[in-house]
Enzyme design. Sequence first.
Site, mmCIF file in Angstrom:
data_model
loop_
_atom_site.group_PDB
_atom_site.id
_atom_site.type_symbol
_atom_site.label_atom_id
_atom_site.label_comp_id
_atom_site.label_asym_id
_atom_site.label_seq_id
_atom_site.Cartn_x
_atom_site.Cartn_y
_atom_site.Cartn_z
ATOM 1 N N ASN A 67 -1.561 -15.387 12.057
ATOM 2 C CA ASN A 67 -2.317 -15.098 10.842
ATOM 3 C C ASN A 67 -1.471 -14.160 9.994
ATOM 4 O O ASN A 67 -1.364 -12.975 10.278
ATOM 5 C CB ASN A 67 -3.648 -14.435 11.229
ATOM 6 C CG ASN A 67 -4.486 -14.095 10.005
ATOM 7 O OD1 ASN A 67 -4.061 -14.298 8.869
ATOM 8 N ND2 ASN A 67 -5.676 -13.563 10.241
ATOM 9 N N ARG A 115 -3.524 -19.622 10.600
ATOM 10 C CA ARG A 115 -4.717 -19.453 9.767
ATOM 11 C C ARG A 115 -4.278 -19.546 8.307
ATOM 12 O O ARG A 115 -3.314 -18.899 7.896
ATOM 13 C CB ARG A 115 -5.335 -18.089 10.006
ATOM 14 C CG ARG A 115 -6.497 -17.863 9.071
ATOM 15 C CD ARG A 115 -6.825 -16.414 8.936
ATOM 16 N NE ARG A 115 -7.927 -16.255 8.020
ATOM 17 C CZ ARG A 115 -8.119 -15.179 7.272
ATOM 18 N NH1 ARG A 115 -7.287 -14.174 7.336
ATOM 19 N NH2 ARG A 115 -9.146 -15.099 6.469
ATOM 20 N N HIS A 167 -14.563 -17.698 5.625
ATOM 21 C CA HIS A 167 -15.037 -17.479 7.008
ATOM 22 C C HIS A 167 -15.428 -18.772 7.712
ATOM 23 O O HIS A 167 -16.187 -18.761 8.684
ATOM 24 C CB HIS A 167 -16.269 -16.531 7.051
ATOM 25 C CG HIS A 167 -15.972 -15.115 6.648
ATOM 26 N ND1 HIS A 167 -16.816 -14.377 5.857
ATOM 27 C CD2 HIS A 167 -14.929 -14.309 6.935
ATOM 28 C CE1 HIS A 167 -16.302 -13.170 5.658
ATOM 29 N NE2 HIS A 167 -15.153 -13.114 6.294
ATOM 30 N N ARG A 222 -16.242 -4.469 -1.408
ATOM 31 C CA ARG A 222 -16.532 -5.438 -2.482
ATOM 32 C C ARG A 222 -17.996 -5.348 -2.893
ATOM 33 O O ARG A 222 -18.875 -5.194 -2.047
ATOM 34 C CB ARG A 222 -16.236 -6.866 -2.023
ATOM 35 C CG ARG A 222 -14.778 -7.126 -1.712
ATOM 36 C CD ARG A 222 -14.545 -8.615 -1.456
ATOM 37 N NE ARG A 222 -13.260 -8.832 -0.843
ATOM 38 C CZ ARG A 222 -13.071 -9.415 0.347
ATOM 39 N NH1 ARG A 222 -14.104 -9.869 1.043
ATOM 40 N NH2 ARG A 222 -11.868 -9.568 0.838
ATOM 41 N N GLU A 235 -12.167 -16.434 16.027
ATOM 42 C CA GLU A 235 -11.470 -17.373 15.138
ATOM 43 C C GLU A 235 -10.148 -17.835 15.755
ATOM 44 O O GLU A 235 -9.753 -18.988 15.584
ATOM 45 C CB GLU A 235 -11.233 -16.705 13.773
ATOM 46 C CG GLU A 235 -12.517 -16.595 12.971
ATOM 47 C CD GLU A 235 -12.492 -15.508 11.912
ATOM 48 O OE1 GLU A 235 -12.584 -14.315 12.284
ATOM 49 O OE2 GLU A 235 -12.385 -15.836 10.722
#
Length: 395
Positions: free
Chosen positions: A10, A88, A177, A238, A382
């Site tokens: 990743n 990823r 996601h 965020r 993941e």
Amino acid sequence: MSKDSILVINCGSSSLKFSVINPKTEEESINGLAERLGSSEASITWKVNGEKNTQQLGQAAHDAAIEALVGLLRDQNLMDRIEAIGHRVVHGGEKFTASTLITDEVLKGIEDCCHLAPLHNPAHLKGIRAAMKFFPGLPQSAVFDTAFHQTMPAESYLYAVPHSLYREHGLRRYGMHGTSYRFVSKAAADMLGLDYENSAILVAHLGNGASACAVKNGKSVDTTMGLTPLEGLVMGTRSGDIDPNVFSFLNKQCGYSLDEITEILNKKSGMLGLSELDNDCRAIEEAAAKGNERAQLTLDVFCNVLAKKLAGFAAEMGRIDALVFTGGIGENSSTIRKNVLNRLSIFGFEMDEAVNQEMFRGKNGVITKEGSPVAIVVATNEELMIARDTHGLVS
Ligand code: AMP
């Protein structure tokens, strides 16, 4: 030695996370992180058998980090066990609806999506190209965060803006996601004995980045993130949903530039902005427990937005077979789970307080009482999903 493992990579703009996983036994033989890539203080840290080691890399970029990784895997006698590499990739636009083996055409496709994820896709490409150079002959796959959401119907992914903006510029909701949603929704169905192809599962992936997803019959039908990860839930830094006119307000009233406003909404808002304390949920919970009212309000805003989204998704799906909590907050915070379920009592959720308290650090289990609609904690993985996909593509 049999080739029984997948190297999962990743790549971020200045970091590279990696792990070597056996997709069948789920055993992880090594994991690690190369950091501060592109600076003179680059380093690589790895963990084998619970033991952590660090090596300084000097001035190193992605290429040098992958070269160091090759040396590391050789030292650990893992090189011969690697069957393939799974990368990823954040954004696959509308082109990629599933994981895929990397070819020149796929590289071009990932490049074509760079404008949709300017911070992520270029970094992934660097990692993929370096891996192709230093692991010649090994098959490589791309596993996209957006792919799972490509099943969303147009009524979920279209914004009500001039349609030409979608046609000509791809302006639509993509969601993120996806790899986590695919993993936890299937795992929850398996744990609960649900028929995945005929199920209605709500998932709240709550980490520093947070989103929710409606998974109907094993497919994403709606999600809270949009064109970018800024849309939807309140997150660590965020804002989540705001009135789009906030942009012109902040520009005209406060004199902020477009870049400054983007920075405020992505990096200085959310839990951090609202609490004026921290982006970390644990720190906010601790402050709230000591009587800090703003910290409590921050948690309440977070949970209120999440509960409203989940209730909307339940209406969209027509029923709830399970509500899944995952991600750092979803897996560990009994406080957030309780707050959210209280707000969803209209659906009949009744929490088992004792079990809820016990769910943390990777434990999986149902947190509602017998007879209540089911809410369950499922630890996401993941990397394992990327390893499984990659193994599936090469075998
Ligand atoms: P992630 O991005 O999935 O690694 O999740 C990071 C978030 O999980 C941070 O906001 C952490 O504060 C939060 N987190 C981890 N452990 C706990 C905990 N025990 N209670 C509350 N939040 C937690």
